[in-house]
Design an enzyme around this catalytic site. Structure first.
Site, PDB file in Angstrom:
ATOM      1  N   HIS A  16     -44.094 -31.549 -65.121  1.00 44.92           N
ATOM      2  CA  HIS A  16     -43.410 -30.254 -65.024  1.00 44.92           C
ATOM      3  C   HIS A  16     -42.270 -30.248 -66.034  1.00 44.92           C
ATOM      4  O   HIS A  16     -41.333 -31.032 -65.909  1.00 44.92           O
ATOM      5  CB  HIS A  16     -42.876 -30.044 -63.612  1.00 44.92           C
ATOM      6  CG  HIS A  16     -43.937 -30.072 -62.564  1.00 44.92           C
ATOM      7  ND1 HIS A  16     -44.600 -28.943 -62.137  1.00 44.92           N
ATOM      8  CD2 HIS A  16     -44.471 -31.115 -61.854  1.00 44.92           C
ATOM      9  CE1 HIS A  16     -45.491 -29.275 -61.208  1.00 44.92           C
ATOM     10  NE2 HIS A  16     -45.430 -30.591 -61.035  1.00 44.92           N
ATOM     11  N   GLU A 197     -50.691 -34.069 -51.511  1.00 45.51           N
ATOM     12  CA  GLU A 197     -49.446 -34.826 -51.708  1.00 45.51           C
ATOM     13  C   GLU A 197     -48.760 -34.922 -50.345  1.00 45.51           C
ATOM     14  O   GLU A 197     -48.796 -35.939 -49.680  1.00 45.51           O
ATOM     15  CB  GLU A 197     -48.544 -34.136 -52.726  1.00 45.51           C
ATOM     16  CG  GLU A 197     -47.220 -34.850 -52.955  1.00 45.51           C
ATOM     17  CD  GLU A 197     -46.235 -34.040 -53.790  1.00 45.51           C
ATOM     18  OE1 GLU A 197     -45.260 -34.638 -54.257  1.00 45.51           O
ATOM     19  OE2 GLU A 197     -46.426 -32.819 -53.951  1.00 45.51           O
TER      20      GLU A 197
END
Length: 335
Positions: A16, A197
């Site tokens: 990111h 996740e």
């Protein structure tokens, strides 16, 4: 082992760009743009990077992004990341960006993508690092916002290879964005999504079946489901795993408990990535080292992470062959 890992060619598929905002650059941009941040020194920012779950990280992550306003800010952010890539021998990277984090603050979509893209072009020319750009939808926002963001992206189809899905997995399942992803695929975008996740293995299955993803970001919860693990191995569905991120956010209490070695040896197309390295304490070499120090891996297995990432990347077959040959040549030198 460190020398081998440092020199190993690497490919990053889960990064990111907003998560590469180092405290020093955050302060520089805050001063340059006249933005108030609730910290007096970069050291205070680093001290705040003590997270107990994904949400505690996201709270400060979005706060830090407020300093990004102008095209040059996004260029400087991306260029700083590419310098880390160069130091870590990252030869190809596929970068996430979150336009809603910025457009909701009044920053134009063009400002964001033009700054990032300009830096990536300079990275290719000056550093020899190839790259692709992936636009992510923020899953804690609603479907209408995602559709609006997709419309903003259409004029920049030549700059964006795929769309993804990130932010809070809990309470925001893949089906919430099934229609948006269908429209994105119709427009010619590839698709990826964060799943497994914090969420369960079911989110991984749903990301594949409902969103049509080409790879799953994170995906470590697959070990909850033996049949799913077999399916992932058989289909070579890539998992872009982020080891330091997983331990900092308490997905695993410590690296020695991480399942990445088991996934690799089960034949899954698992890769190593840095996620949000400014916040989680490590770029690519750091992540490879953290895994190698905590888990038993040989040179061939470490190189396999790179070969898996090349296989999973969104580049041409010819480019994949070239990067794979480069990696295998390096491994042969260190056998």
């Amino acid at each position: 082992m460190r020398d081998f890992i440092q020199g190993l060619p690497k490919v990053e598929l889960h990064l990111h760009i907003e998560g590469t905002l180092e405290p020093d650059l955050m302060f520089e941009l805050a001063q340059r743009n006249g933005v108030h941040i609730p910290f007096s020194t970069p050291e205070q920012v680093r001290a705040a990077y003590d997270f107990h779950n994904l949400q505690s990280f996201l709270d400060i992550y979005y706060q830090g992004a407020n300093v990004l306003i102008h095209e040059q800010d996004f260029y400087d952010l991306t260029w700083a990341y590419l310098q880390h890539c160069h130091a870590d021998n990252v030869i190809h990277t596929e970068i996430f960006f979150d336009p809603q984090t910025h457009t909701d603050r009044g920053v134009a979509f063009a400002t964001v993508i033009n700054g990032i893209s300009r830096a990536l072009a300079d990275g290719r020319e000056q550093l020899g690092i190839s790259s692709e750009l992936i636009m992510c939808f923020l899953r804690h926002l609603d479907e209408a916002s995602a559709f609006a963001t997709l419309e903003m992206a259409l004029p920049y189809r030549d700059k964006i290879i795929a769309v993804g899905l990130d932010s809070s997995e809990q309470g925001n399942p893949p089906e919430k964005f099934a229609r948006v992803f269908a429209k994105a695929r119709e427009a010619g975008f590839l698709t990826v999504a964060h799943a497994g996740e914090e969420g369960t293995a079911d989110n991984i299955r749903d990301a594949m079946s409902l969103l049509g993803v080409s790879r799953v970001d994170h995906g470590v919860a697959c070990s909850q489901d033996e049949a799913l693990m077999n399916e992932l191995a058989a289909n070579r569905m890539p998992l872009t795993v982020c080891p330091l991120s997983n331990t900092r956010l308490k997905v695993f209490d410590k690296m020695s408990e991480h399942n990445i070695t088991d996934l690799l040896r089960r034949g899954l197309c698992v890769t190593i990535n840095s996620d949000d390295p400014a916040y989680f304490g490590g770029y690519m070499t750091d992540n490879f080292m953290a895994v190698a120090e905590a888990l038993p891996l040989n040179h061939k297995e470490l190189a396999q992470f790179t070969l898996n990432a090349i296989e999973a990347s969104f580049i041409t077959d010819a480019a994949k062959q070239q990067l794979a040959e480069r990696t295998c040549a390096y491994l042969a030198q260190h056998s």
